[in-house]
Write an enzyme that holds these catalytic residues in place. Structure first.
Site, PDB file in Angstrom:
ATOM      1  N   LYS A  68       0.795  -1.209   0.237  1.00 19.87           N
ATOM      2  CA  LYS A  68      -0.067   0.117   0.070  1.00 19.87           C
ATOM      3  C   LYS A  68       0.785   1.066   0.081  1.00 19.87           C
ATOM      4  CE  LYS A  68      -0.570  -0.160   4.938  1.00 19.87           C
ATOM      5  NZ  LYS A  68      -1.755   0.132   6.040  1.00 19.87           N
ATOM      6  N   TYR A 301      14.400  32.206   4.282  1.00 19.65           N
ATOM      7  CA  TYR A 301      13.217  32.943   4.610  1.00 19.65           C
ATOM      8  C   TYR A 301      13.385  33.301   6.128  1.00 19.65           C
ATOM      9  CZ  TYR A 301      10.390  31.897   0.698  1.00 19.65           C
ATOM     10  OH  TYR A 301       9.827  31.789  -0.655  1.00 19.65           O
TER      11      TYR A 301
END
Length: 416
Positions: A68, A301
């Protein structure tokens, strides 16, 4: 530098190009890969891990390999093809994952853990995809659809023995009612019940209350099996062990175990050491640019990092949009590998790039690669480390590798 053939861009040609690249030794082919960031998946190590898991099982116990979430982020189709001859079953979470495997030629039985939409039932039957009876009402609904369409669908019954997520509830107070529901499903001609399973919530825990709860879950499951046996009903494949329980509770293996983590070299540090597993992925990215920065300058930033002295930094083609968690910049435990040497991330991780310190690493050039997960030289960055530092798990790290991270498959330590 090798030229890049245009046929790598799409379809079959892309696979041919990747196969061509894997014929180079690791040091050589890393220099010609055209990807800004990529996950190098070692299929030979996958097979070695799978062999070690199979060594835990008796000859009568089947192995269901869990694929999965695109094979826990490693690429479900290529993982399936690599271990198809070593796995008795595969499992996925959705019909669409199962359909992709079938469409790519995988013929091994596939169990879908999740719900199927009504529109998928006919194709699931046609492609021999096994679904899960996740509640009594859901299974009856599927049977009704199958009757309308003249279909017969393969199904495993899931029992909720205490996880309280999905499955037919069979706690002590309603075990008789639960058995009536289960028996009814075995009798429906539209459903071909080929197995029955449950899922443990505390496998591997050493806490006494957790060990007691695991024993209680197993006993409830066995009680249901015993009732079926008394009524001469073949339950099909009986399975309850996940990866951890496969290791810690061999008496509960029954007919099949479901293993995901260990195949990919994931799990607790103790389990990895005990089983002698190795991670199968190295996640890398290329250096876009190299900058010389004066003392007292801010990086990225918010200027969260101010250079304490003149520094040389590398701008790397990997950001949080690729699945590398932004919060890792703030950890004093996390590092990346440049030329096999540990170094730190500087400033906040951006959407598409990050900056790392290369002040004390000589001969770094634009287009060199760095490693953010896996090994390089004698150094290693574990998924467990990154998982802990993000407040999650190793699986979240590999599943989080985004679609911009190209998967490149190799068969050993760099050779074809």
């Amino acid at each position: 530098m090798h030229s890049i053939d245009p046929f790598f861009q799409k379809g079959e040609g892309k696979e041919r190009y990747e196969a061509y690249l894997t014929c180079f030794i690791r040091e050589q082919y890393m220099k010609v890969l055209p990807y800004r960031t990529y996950a190098e998946v070692n299929l030979q190590q996958l097979k070695e891990n799978t062999r070690k898991v199979r060594a835990l099982l008796s000859k009568d116990t089947k192995l269901l390999a869990v694929l999965k979430a695109d094979g826990y982020g490693h690429g479900a189709v290529r993982i399936a093809k690599a271990i198809e001859d070593m796995s008795d079953w595969f499992a996925v979470a959705s019909f669409y994952e199962a359909r992709e495997l079938r469409d790519q030629g995988i013929t091994t039985p596939i169990l879908v853990f999740g719900f199927l939409d009504d529109s998928n039932i006919e194709e699931a039957a046609q492609k021999n995809i096994t679904c899960s009876a996740l509640s009594y009402s859901y299974a009856l609904h599927i049977a009704e659809l199958c009757e309308q369409k003249k279909l017969r669908l393969s199904m495993h019954i899931k029992l909720d023995t205490g996880f309280h997520r999905l499955g037919i509830a069979c706690e002590e107070e309603r075990i008789t009612e639960a058995y009536k529901e289960v028996r009814t499903l075995y009798e429906l001609p539209q459903l071909q019940i080929t197995g029955i399973y449950t899922h443990f919530s505390t496998a591997g825990s050493k806490a006494l209350q957790d060990e007691a709860f695991l024993a209680r879950q197993y006993q409830l499951f066995c009680d249901m099996l015993h009732r079926l046996e008394e009524d001469h009903i073949d339950p099909g494949i009986r399975h309850c062990c996940n990866s951890k329980a496969t290791l810690t509770n061999p008496e509960m293996h029954l007919d099949m175990v479901r293993v995901g983590l260990y195949l990919y070299g994931l799990g607790s540090d103790a389990d990895i050491e005990y089983l002698k597993l190795e991670p199968i992925v190295n996640w890398k990215a290329r250096i876009y640019a190299i900058r010389d920065v004066k003392q007292g300058e801010g990086i990225g930033y918010g200027r969260t990092f101010i250079t304490p002295q003149p520094m040389r930094i590398a701008v790397v083609s990997l950001g949080f949009a690729d699945g590398y968690s932004r919060c890792l910049y703030a950890s004093d435990q996390v590092y990346v590998l440049v030329h096999g040497k540990r170094t730190r991330i500087l400033g906040k991780i951006c959407m598409d790039v990050m900056m790392v310190d290369i002040t004390d690493i000589p001969d770094v050039r634009v287009n060199d690669t760095i490693t953010v997960l896996g090994s390089e030289g004698t150094q290693r960055i574990s998924a467990n480390l990154l998982g802990r530092e993000t407040g999650g798990t190793a699986v979240e790290v590999t599943c989080g590798m985004g679609k911009r991270v190209q998967r490149v498959y190799v068969h050993d330590e760099g050779n074809c």
